[in-house]
Motif scaffolding. Structure first.
Motif, short mmCIF file in Angstrom:
data_model
loop_
_atom_site.label_atom_id
_atom_site.label_comp_id
_atom_site.label_asym_id
_atom_site.label_seq_id
_atom_site.Cartn_x
_atom_site.Cartn_y
_atom_site.Cartn_z
N GLN A 12 0.83 -1.21 0.00
CA GLN A 12 0.00 0.00 0.00
C GLN A 12 0.87 1.26 0.00
N GLU A 13 1.93 1.23 0.77
CA GLU A 13 2.87 2.35 0.83
C GLU A 13 3.51 2.58 -0.54
N MET A 14 3.88 1.51 -1.20
CA MET A 14 4.48 1.60 -2.53
C MET A 14 3.48 2.21 -3.52
N LYS A 15 2.23 1.78 -3.47
CA LYS A 15 1.21 2.32 -4.37
C LYS A 15 1.01 3.81 -4.14
N LEU A 16 1.00 4.22 -2.87
CA LEU A 16 0.85 5.64 -2.56
C LEU A 16 2.03 6.44 -3.11
N ASN A 17 3.22 5.94 -2.89
CA ASN A 17 4.42 6.65 -3.37
C ASN A 17 4.45 6.75 -4.89
N LEU A 18 4.02 5.71 -5.57
CA LEU A 18 3.97 5.76 -7.03
C LEU A 18 2.94 6.78 -7.50
N ARG A 19 1.80 6.86 -6.82
CA ARG A 19 0.77 7.84 -7.18
C ARG A 19 1.28 9.26 -6.93
N ILE A 20 2.03 9.45 -5.86
CA ILE A 20 2.62 10.77 -5.57
C ILE A 20 3.56 11.16 -6.71
N ARG A 21 4.39 10.24 -7.15
CA ARG A 21 5.33 10.52 -8.25
C ARG A 21 4.59 10.89 -9.53
N GLU A 22 3.48 10.21 -9.80
CA GLU A 22 2.68 10.54 -10.98
C GLU A 22 2.12 11.96 -10.88
N LEU A 23 1.62 12.31 -9.72
CA LEU A 23 1.07 13.66 -9.52
C LEU A 23 2.17 14.72 -9.62
N GLU A 24 3.34 14.41 -9.11
CA GLU A 24 4.44 15.38 -9.15
C GLU A 24 4.82 15.75 -10.57
N LYS A 25 4.58 14.88 -11.54
CA LYS A 25 4.88 15.19 -12.94
C LYS A 25 4.00 16.33 -13.45
N GLU A 26 2.82 16.48 -12.86
CA GLU A 26 1.90 17.55 -13.26
C GLU A 26 2.19 18.86 -12.52
N LEU A 27 2.92 18.78 -11.43
CA LEU A 27 3.10 19.92 -10.54
C LEU A 27 4.45 20.61 -10.76
N PRO A 28 4.56 21.86 -10.30
CA PRO A 28 5.84 22.57 -10.42
C PRO A 28 6.95 21.85 -9.65
N SER A 29 8.18 22.06 -10.07
CA SER A 29 9.32 21.42 -9.39
C SER A 29 9.41 21.85 -7.93
#
Length: 172
Positions: A12-29
């Motif tokens: 579950q932790e891994m899935k959350l972290n992967l989703r965070i990384r996906e969202l970060e691609k849309e967001l400013p650095s």
């Protein structure tokens, strides 16, 4: 009851972290830097909530504030973040009461209304305040405009007690 299996938790932790990384691609650095700075002190679930909340803030700026309309979410730089003023934040706070959320799932786009109460608005503003505090402390911006906003008052839920007959009925 929650599954206490360590492997389940790790998954579950891994899935959350992967989703965070996906969202970060849309967001400013700057958001990615902020997320990294809070990783040791917050849960993945909190960081995921922050990512969603900050994405909503940038989408608000682009759709509702003319001077940001020419930007994509990921293009916001420190100068743009410093240009956000108290009026923008107050309008965002009002916007959070009711807005249209657009979701894309397997190519299909759906829209629905979202209505936030005090607790939801407060959480979204807390994410924004934490982000701006990070920017200010690291001297990316010269003023933390979010310090000036009033947080919504959270109404306490009344405690409801069972009467004697209800207690007996529950025990039976």
């Amino acid at each position: 009851m929650k599954n206490q299996n360590p492997d389940y938790r790790k998954e579950q932790e891994m899935k959350l972290n992967l989703r965070i990384r996906e969202l970060e691609k849309e967001l400013p650095s700057s958001v990615t830097e902020f997320m990294r700075s809070i990783a040791a002190s917050t849960s993945s679930l909190t960081r995921l909530g922050y990512a969603y909340d900050l994405r909503l803030f940038f989408r608000f700026l682009i759709s509702e504030r003319v001077r940001f309309a020419n930007l994509e979410t990921w293009q916001f730089g420190y100068d743009d973040l410093a240009a956000v003023d108290l009026k923008d934040i107050e309008m965002y706070q009002e916007y959070l009461m009711t807005y249209v959320k657009t979701e894309e799932n397997e190519g299909a786009v759906t829209e629905h209304f979202v209505m936030n109460e005090e607790l939801g608005i407060s959480r979204k503003l807390s994410a924004l305040r934490s982000f701006y505090k990070y920017l200010y402390v690291h001297e990316y911006i010269s003023e933390n405009v979010t310090e000036k906003i009033r947080m919504p008052k959270i109404k306490e839920k009344p405690i409801i007690y069972l009467d004697r007959e209800e207690i007996i009925k529950m025990i039976d």
